[in-house]
Design a protein around this motif. Structure first.
Motif, PDB file in Angstrom:
ATOM      1  N   ARG A  22      40.297  30.330  39.152  1.00  0.00           N
ATOM      2  CA  ARG A  22      41.119  30.479  39.983  1.00  0.00           C
ATOM      3  C   ARG A  22      40.690  31.253  40.885  1.00  0.00           C
ATOM      4  O   ARG A  22      40.606  31.010  41.827  1.00  0.00           O
ATOM      5  N   THR A  23      39.905  32.174  41.076  1.00  0.00           N
ATOM      6  CA  THR A  23      39.317  33.389  42.186  1.00  0.00           C
ATOM      7  C   THR A  23      37.394  33.918  41.161  1.00  0.00           C
ATOM      8  O   THR A  23      37.707  34.448  40.065  1.00  0.00           O
ATOM      9  N   HIS A  24      37.347  34.522  42.478  1.00  0.00           N
ATOM     10  CA  HIS A  24      36.002  35.354  41.786  1.00  0.00           C
ATOM     11  C   HIS A  24      35.533  36.540  43.243  1.00  0.00           C
ATOM     12  O   HIS A  24      35.589  35.958  44.042  1.00  0.00           O
ATOM     13  N   ASP A  55      50.396  36.204  36.260  1.00  0.00           N
ATOM     14  CA  ASP A  55      49.456  35.917  34.893  1.00  0.00           C
ATOM     15  C   ASP A  55      48.223  35.756  35.191  1.00  0.00           C
ATOM     16  O   ASP A  55      47.413  35.444  33.985  1.00  0.00           O
ATOM     17  N   ASP A  56      46.795  36.295  36.018  1.00  0.00           N
ATOM     18  CA  ASP A  56      46.055  36.492  35.690  1.00  0.00           C
ATOM     19  C   ASP A  56      44.785  36.978  34.587  1.00  0.00           C
ATOM     20  O   ASP A  56      45.699  38.079  34.003  1.00  0.00           O
ATOM     21  N   TYR A  57      44.321  36.159  34.544  1.00  0.00           N
ATOM     22  CA  TYR A  57      43.168  36.568  33.270  1.00  0.00           C
ATOM     23  C   TYR A  57      42.188  37.028  33.581  1.00  0.00           C
ATOM     24  O   TYR A  57      41.048  36.409  34.168  1.00  0.00           O
ATOM     25  N   VAL A  77      29.402  44.269  41.194  1.00  0.00           N
ATOM     26  CA  VAL A  77      30.662  43.841  40.085  1.00  0.00           C
ATOM     27  C   VAL A  77      31.035  42.933  40.274  1.00  0.00           C
ATOM     28  O   VAL A  77      30.831  42.318  41.846  1.00  0.00           O
ATOM     29  N   GLN A  78      31.389  42.293  39.748  1.00  0.00           N
ATOM     30  CA  GLN A  78      31.967  40.590  39.256  1.00  0.00           C
ATOM     31  C   GLN A  78      33.356  41.048  39.154  1.00  0.00           C
ATOM     32  O   GLN A  78      33.377  41.178  37.733  1.00  0.00           O
ATOM     33  N   TYR A  79      34.618  40.448  40.127  1.00  0.00           N
ATOM     34  CA  TYR A  79      36.001  39.904  39.365  1.00  0.00           C
ATOM     35  C   TYR A  79      36.500  39.222  39.980  1.00  0.00           C
ATOM     36  O   TYR A  79      36.448  38.430  40.777  1.00  0.00           O
ATOM     37  N   ALA A  80      36.723  38.271  37.620  1.00  0.00           N
ATOM     38  CA  ALA A  80      37.001  37.569  38.470  1.00  0.00           C
ATOM     39  C   ALA A  80      38.891  36.613  37.666  1.00  0.00           C
ATOM     40  O   ALA A  80      39.022  37.138  37.293  1.00  0.00           O
TER      41      ALA A  80
END
Length: 231
Positions: free
Chosen positions: A157-159, A121-123, A176-179
């Protein structure tokens, strides 16, 4: 489910499409699902389709064995004469970004891996950041190890920080940053925090990113579909 790791084993491609209407976004998602479900390309590992939230568009997080395998796909008749023309009709921009994973961080993890899946359920927040070639490594450091303090932010949660290698539809160097966040509310609370309420560590990072970035583009997403080779 696909996993993100800074182990250097995969070429990571982000295909980021923008469009201008909800019905066009749905057409994009349907076309991407069809392509992903039929994929049998040599060297293709996995694809994970994301649906735009803040702005209409999509993001496809794709893992390939090598640049050579990807270029073979790009040179194929199907891609040149069917896929690109189809997407061209329903998008306002197409960015095909080739990257390598430079840094990953997780709030609660024992294996150092980040998972992406529609079963979660990540945003998800994806930041595209332009940078001068001479400053790319510093920007990666600032966004990566420079943000260890994020682990203490509620809802984080993460990046993952990706080093841009080459691109179609985008000029110059980029990062690119993916979080991943618990929720939209948690992300917006962090993003919109007043300047005088930010920690000194965050103020330092925000200031340096603003100095290094030549342009920025952000969208938020929900993961809606994924498939891996052999599935």
């Amino acid at each position: 489910m696909p996993k993100i790791s800074a182990d250097g084993q995969h070429l990571t491609v982000l295909n980021v499409f923008a469009t201008d209407a909800p019905e066009k976004q749905e057409k994009l998602l349907a076309a991407m699902r069809e392509i992903v479900d039929a994929a049998t390309y040599e060297g293709w590992i996995s694809s994970t389709v994301h649906s735009g939230q803040d702005k209409y568009g999509t993001c496809n997080f794709i893992q390939w064995r090598s640049t050579e395998d990807l270029e073979t796909r790009y040179q194929g008749e199907e891609f040149k004469h069917r896929t690109l023309p189809l997407f061209g009709e329903i998008t306002t921009s197409i960015r095909l970004l080739q990257n390598e994973i430079a840094y990953t961080q997780q709030k609660d993890s024992v294996d150092g891996l980040t998972e992406i899946s529609p079963d979660r359920d990540d945003y998800t927040v994806v930041d595209l950041i332009g940078v001068e070639e001479a400053d790319q490594e510093e920007l990666i450091e600032v966004l990566g190890a420079g943000q260890e303090w994020l682990s203490n932010v509620p809802g984080y949660r993460t990046h993952t920080v990706l080093r841009g290698l080459r691109a179609r539809g985008l000029e110059g160097k980029f990062v690119v940053q993916y979080a991943q966040w618990d929720s939209e509310e948690a992300f917006r609370a962090h993003r919109d925090l007043a300047e005088d309420a930010k920690s000194p560590e965050r103020q330092k990072v925000d200031s340096r990113v603003a100095e290094l970035a030549t342009w920025t583009d952000q969208n938020t997403y929900r993961v809606v579909h994924t498939r891996a080779a052999g599935a």
